[in-house]
Write a protein that holds these residues in place. Structure first.
Motif, PDB file in Angstrom:
ATOM      1  N   GLY A 191       0.810  -1.211   0.000  1.00 12.32           N
ATOM      2  CA  GLY A 191       0.000   0.000   0.000  1.00 12.32           C
ATOM      3  C   GLY A 191       0.844   1.261   0.000  1.00 12.32           C
ATOM      4  N   GLU A 192       0.177   2.380   0.224  1.00 16.09           N
ATOM      5  CA  GLU A 192       0.838   3.682   0.182  1.00 16.09           C
ATOM      6  C   GLU A 192       0.173   4.636   1.157  1.00 16.09           C
ATOM      7  OE1 GLU A 192      -0.196   5.676  -3.707  1.00 16.09           O
ATOM      8  OE2 GLU A 192      -1.245   3.766  -3.975  1.00 16.09           O
ATOM      9  N   TRP A 193       0.864   5.738   1.457  1.00 18.38           N
ATOM     10  CA  TRP A 193       0.323   6.746   2.351  1.00 18.38           C
ATOM     11  C   TRP A 193      -0.780   7.535   1.665  1.00 18.38           C
ATOM     12  CZ3 TRP A 193       5.630   9.272   4.068  1.00 18.38           C
ATOM     13  CH2 TRP A 193       6.401   8.301   4.716  1.00 18.38           C
ATOM     14  N   LEU A 194      -1.514   8.262   2.460  1.00 18.20           N
ATOM     15  CA  LEU A 194      -2.590   9.100   1.941  1.00 18.20           C
ATOM     16  C   LEU A 194      -2.040  10.338   1.250  1.00 18.20           C
ATOM     17  CD1 LEU A 194      -5.682   9.278   1.848  1.00 18.20           C
ATOM     18  CD2 LEU A 194      -5.600  10.485   4.044  1.00 18.20           C
ATOM     19  N   GLY A 195      -0.900  10.831   1.719  1.00 18.98           N
ATOM     20  CA  GLY A 195      -0.285  12.022   1.149  1.00 18.98           C
ATOM     21  C   GLY A 195       1.205  11.829   0.963  1.00 18.98           C
ATOM     22  N   PRO A 225       3.202   9.502   7.486  1.00 17.19           N
ATOM     23  CA  PRO A 225       3.148   8.036   7.424  1.00 17.19           C
ATOM     24  C   PRO A 225       1.759   7.522   7.794  1.00 17.19           C
ATOM     25  CG  PRO A 225       5.089   8.778   8.614  1.00 17.19           C
ATOM     26  CD  PRO A 225       4.221   9.984   8.429  1.00 17.19           C
ATOM     27  N   CYS A 226       1.411   6.377   7.262  1.00 18.76           N
ATOM     28  CA  CYS A 226       0.073   5.810   7.485  1.00 18.76           C
ATOM     29  C   CYS A 226       0.172   4.351   7.900  1.00 18.76           C
ATOM     30  CB  CYS A 226      -0.774   5.908   6.212  1.00 18.76           C
ATOM     31  SG  CYS A 226      -1.116   7.593   5.679  1.00 18.76           S
ATOM     32  N   ILE A 227      -0.858   3.903   8.594  1.00 18.37           N
ATOM     33  CA  ILE A 227      -1.041   2.493   8.916  1.00 18.37           C
ATOM     34  C   ILE A 227      -2.433   2.103   8.422  1.00 18.37           C
ATOM     35  CG2 ILE A 227      -1.171   0.772  10.751  1.00 18.37           C
ATOM     36  CD1 ILE A 227       0.622   2.633  12.427  1.00 18.37           C
ATOM     37  N   ILE A 228      -2.515   0.996   7.707  1.00 21.04           N
ATOM     38  CA  ILE A 228      -3.784   0.579   7.097  1.00 21.04           C
ATOM     39  C   ILE A 228      -4.439  -0.485   7.973  1.00 21.04           C
ATOM     40  CG2 ILE A 228      -4.855  -0.465   5.061  1.00 21.04           C
ATOM     41  CD1 ILE A 228      -2.442   0.620   3.445  1.00 21.04           C
ATOM     42  N   TYR A 229      -5.701  -0.256   8.328  1.00 21.19           N
ATOM     43  CA  TYR A 229      -6.393  -1.204   9.207  1.00 21.19           C
ATOM     44  C   TYR A 229      -7.646  -1.799   8.571  1.00 21.19           C
ATOM     45  CZ  TYR A 229      -9.730   2.589  10.249  1.00 21.19           C
ATOM     46  OH  TYR A 229     -10.682   3.587  10.152  1.00 21.19           O
ATOM     47  N   GLY A 230      -7.878  -1.511   7.306  1.00 24.07           N
ATOM     48  CA  GLY A 230      -9.045  -2.090   6.652  1.00 24.07           C
ATOM     49  C   GLY A 230      -9.021  -1.851   5.157  1.00 24.07           C
ATOM     50  N   CYS A 257       5.746   3.738   1.560  1.00 28.11           N
ATOM     51  CA  CYS A 257       5.951   4.756   0.531  1.00 28.11           C
ATOM     52  C   CYS A 257       4.785   5.744   0.493  1.00 28.11           C
ATOM     53  CB  CYS A 257       6.132   4.112  -0.837  1.00 28.11           C
ATOM     54  SG  CYS A 257       4.767   3.040  -1.326  1.00 28.11           S
ATOM     55  N   ASN A 258       5.035   6.932  -0.062  1.00 24.89           N
ATOM     56  CA  ASN A 258       4.006   7.972  -0.116  1.00 24.89           C
ATOM     57  C   ASN A 258       3.099   7.801  -1.334  1.00 24.89           C
ATOM     58  OD1 ASN A 258       5.196   9.352  -2.404  1.00 24.89           O
ATOM     59  ND2 ASN A 258       6.711  10.190  -1.001  1.00 24.89           N
ATOM     60  N   LYS A 259       2.141   8.716  -1.460  1.00 25.15           N
ATOM     61  CA  LYS A 259       1.069   8.538  -2.450  1.00 25.15           C
ATOM     62  C   LYS A 259       1.532   8.675  -3.898  1.00 25.15           C
ATOM     63  CE  LYS A 259      -0.724  13.215  -3.109  1.00 25.15           C
ATOM     64  NZ  LYS A 259      -1.937  14.032  -3.184  1.00 25.15           N
ATOM     65  N   SER A 260       2.712   9.260  -4.139  1.00 25.31           N
ATOM     66  CA  SER A 260       3.185   9.427  -5.511  1.00 25.31           C
ATOM     67  C   SER A 260       4.057   8.263  -5.977  1.00 25.31           C
ATOM     68  CB  SER A 260       3.967  10.739  -5.643  1.00 25.31           C
ATOM     69  OG  SER A 260       5.093  10.735  -4.789  1.00 25.31           O
ATOM     70  N   ALA A 261       4.062   7.176  -5.211  1.00 28.03           N
ATOM     71  CA  ALA A 261       4.934   6.042  -5.535  1.00 28.03           C
ATOM     72  C   ALA A 261       4.426   5.205  -6.712  1.00 28.03           C
ATOM     73  CB  ALA A 261       5.101   5.153  -4.307  1.00 28.03           C
ATOM     74  N   ASN A 262       3.136   5.284  -7.024  1.00 26.73           N
ATOM     75  CA  ASN A 262       2.545   4.501  -8.120  1.00 26.73           C
ATOM     76  C   ASN A 262       2.836   3.000  -8.010  1.00 26.73           C
ATOM     77  OD1 ASN A 262       1.732   6.969  -9.334  1.00 26.73           O
ATOM     78  ND2 ASN A 262       3.710   7.140 -10.359  1.00 26.73           N
ATOM     79  N   PRO A 263       2.594   2.381  -6.852  1.00 29.27           N
ATOM     80  CA  PRO A 263       2.938   0.955  -6.704  1.00 29.27           C
ATOM     81  C   PRO A 263       2.227   0.079  -7.722  1.00 29.27           C
ATOM     82  CG  PRO A 263       1.565   1.732  -4.872  1.00 29.27           C
ATOM     83  CD  PRO A 263       1.973   2.934  -5.642  1.00 29.27           C
ATOM     84  N   ARG A 311      14.166   8.815   0.815  1.00 27.16           N
ATOM     85  CA  ARG A 311      13.825   8.905   2.233  1.00 27.16           C
ATOM     86  C   ARG A 311      12.979   7.715   2.672  1.00 27.16           C
ATOM     87  NH1 ARG A 311       9.121  11.603   5.061  1.00 27.16           N
ATOM     88  NH2 ARG A 311       9.797  12.039   7.178  1.00 27.16           N
ATOM     89  N   ASP A 312      11.940   7.404   1.901  1.00 27.24           N
ATOM     90  CA  ASP A 312      11.033   6.329   2.297  1.00 27.24           C
ATOM     91  C   ASP A 312      11.715   4.961   2.241  1.00 27.24           C
ATOM     92  OD1 ASP A 312       9.120   8.259   2.632  1.00 27.24           O
ATOM     93  OD2 ASP A 312       8.058   7.836   0.764  1.00 27.24           O
ATOM     94  N   TYR A 313      12.621   4.772   1.281  1.00 24.59           N
ATOM     95  CA  TYR A 313      13.310   3.481   1.162  1.00 24.59           C
ATOM     96  C   TYR A 313      14.179   3.215   2.387  1.00 24.59           C
ATOM     97  CZ  TYR A 313      16.296  -0.215  -0.756  1.00 24.59           C
ATOM     98  OH  TYR A 313      16.983  -1.394  -0.953  1.00 24.59           O
TER      99      TYR A 313
END
Length: 500
Positions: free
Chosen positions: A230-234, A238-243, A459-465, A475-477
């Motif tokens: 996944g990726e962050w909202l912005g 940093p984000c944690i996904i719970y659903g 990773c942040n929202k511009s990562a295009n996973p 930085r994120d890596y």
């Protein structure tokens, strides 16, 4: 001095100003300070000292074209497995490879790439974390890339390449975290169990059957499951996904019958007008009956989410959503059911067959809604619609794929450990977020293991996973590797705290 009441503060007294303003500021500042353990500090220093090596390791992983959907890449898939096995041997992890069945590629029946199960066991008294990883990447459209997708490329402090943020990047972060512990001669704080598949981008084919068949012998004793997807909202928070939402992907086809007077495209539009209205509301009978009502506490939680700029997406929203506030909009993405309807597709073949049209659409469902029940509701609705509107052309509905919704209680210890780790590394509290797309591997674990699951994006929202120009920032890596190490310490510490 009268303008500064805190100057008169004593041990036994507080002024109103001190308590309500300065006290709150101090409390907020302290909340973002969690001591870095001496052992963790060594890990952080090791990461900072080995950035070039970590970059080259990812470069070696990215250049392997591990695409499982075409015959010409099968040797590359095997090469990716060899690459991972070499890393496991270097890290002194025990591992086994398991055959999980067959699949068809370009008309040929082939074995599904084996699942790798690796173990790092240090003590039966320590907690055990099951880590989900995957090796495959979707085939890139190289014309849409600004760089060679198989060559790690630096552009504006970002690392571009296939798998950098989805699959290979997170995998290398985990391997580097283990390497850091070994090189620093530090005791590993937990037991690890890696589950590594190669069909993530093909709906995790064969994965559910493997987990179900081996859950009693290979997956006993697990305390939680972690996936760094996944990726962050912005860009910054940093984000944690719970659903994650559940998804039912359908294809509806209408075939012209001889002698019918109505146009098949008009029939398609008529049918969908009974399924969804102009404001996106799903009109299927009983569809919304099991949606959990929104509580005041939940609204406050959504209000606290940071690094989401509504203005960035407002113009791309349907007109009826453009006036919505942040809370209502995020809830519409994550926790309310909805529908996405594609354009009507006509035949584009040489013969130009106009007797058939089709349309794809997605039903997004949320916890308490059940895939089989929703599918039954839709089919009954369609049956009644065809009868009520006297539609004579042949209508068929095919369920292409489905994923159950997934939801965790983020007040549990593993989420607190992850949030504390975020504070240690980023000096920020994490956004607790959900996803509006299905997460198949997670729902498989959720179905069969019934253990807490944590999705910790790096990773942040511009990562295009998994998409064109996939990337991860420098930085994120590197900070992602530190975050994994911090989480391991925070999670292991909770066992000690709970025993006291």
């Amino acid at each position: 001095m009268a303008g500064y009441p805190h100057c008169y503060r004593t041990v036994r007294s507080q002024t109103k100003t001190t308590n309500s303003v300065y006290g709150e500021f101090f409390e907020a500042a302290q909340a973002l300070k969690i001591k870095i353990q001496p052992e963790l500090l060594k890990i952080l220093q090791y990461v900072d000292s080995n950035r070039n090596k970590f970059y080259n390791d990812l470069k070696d992983a990215v250049k392997i074209k591990s695409i499982t959907t075409e015959l010409k890449y099968l040797e590359e898939v095997k090469k990716m497995h060899d690459f991972v096995e070499n890393w496991l041997l270097k890290l002194e992890l025990k591992y086994e490879c398991f055959n999980i069945g067959y699949y068809e590629v370009e008309g040929k029946r082939l074995k599904i790439p084996t699942i790798i199960l690796a173990f790092l066991k240090t003590s039966p008294d320590k907690k055990t974390i099951c880590v989900y990883l995957h090796l495959d990447v979707p085939k890139p459209d190289e014309k849409k890339w600004d760089s060679d997708p198989w060559t790690l490329t630096n552009i504006d402090k970002k690392i571009y390449g296939c798998g950098t943020s989805c699959g290979k990047g997170p995998m290398m972060s985990w391997f580097h975290a283990i390497e850091a512990f070994k090189k620093c001669n530090l005791e590993f704080p937990v037991n690890l169990r890696f589950v590594i598949e190669s069909m993530h981008h093909e709906h995790s084919l064969g994965f559910a059957e493997f987990i179900e068949a081996r859950m009693q012998d290979l997956f006993t004793g697990i305390d939680c499951v972690v996936a760094c997807d996944g990726e962050w909202l912005g860009e910054k928070q940093p984000c944690i996904i719970y659903g994650a939402a559940g998804i039912l992907h359908y294809e509806m086809r209408i075939e012209k019958k001889e002698g019918t007077k109505t146009d098949i495209k008009e029939d398609m539009e008529t049918i969908f007008n009974t399924i969804v209205d102009a404001e996106g509301n799903v009109l299927i009978k009983y569809f919304n009956d099991y949606v959990i009502p929104v509580s005041p506490d939940e609204e406050l939680m959504y209000e606290s989410i940071k690094d989401f700029d509504l203005e960035d997406i407002r113009d791309s929203l349907p007109p009826y959503k453009r006036s919505w506030d942040k809370v209502k909009l995020l809830m519409s993405f994550w926790r309310m059911p909805s529908i996405y309807v594609d354009e009507i597709q006509e035949c584009i073949c040489d013969k130009k067959d106009t007797s058939i049209v089709k349309r794809h659409f997605l039903l997004k469902i949320v916890p308490k809604q059940i895939v089989s029940t929703v599918d039954s509701q839709l089919r009954k609705h369609l049956q009644n619609t065809l009868k009520d509107l006297s539609i004579e052309n042949k209508v068929t509905l095919k369920l292409i794929n489905s994923v159950r919704p997934w939801l965790e209680d983020f007040r549990t210890p593993h989420f607190k450990a992850a949030n504390d780790a975020v504070i240690q590394i980023y000096k920020e509290k994490a956004n607790m977020i959900r996803e509006d797309s299905g997460r198949e591997s997670v729902t498989i674990f959720n179905t069969f293991l019934e253990k807490p699951i944590l999705v910790l994006p790096l990773c942040n929202k511009s990562a295009n996973p998994g998409e064109d120009n996939e990337n991860i920032s420098f930085r994120d890596y590197y900070e992602g590797t530190k975050l994994i190490a911090a989480f391991l310490y925070q999670y292991s510490d909770m066992k000690v705290k709970n025993q006291n």
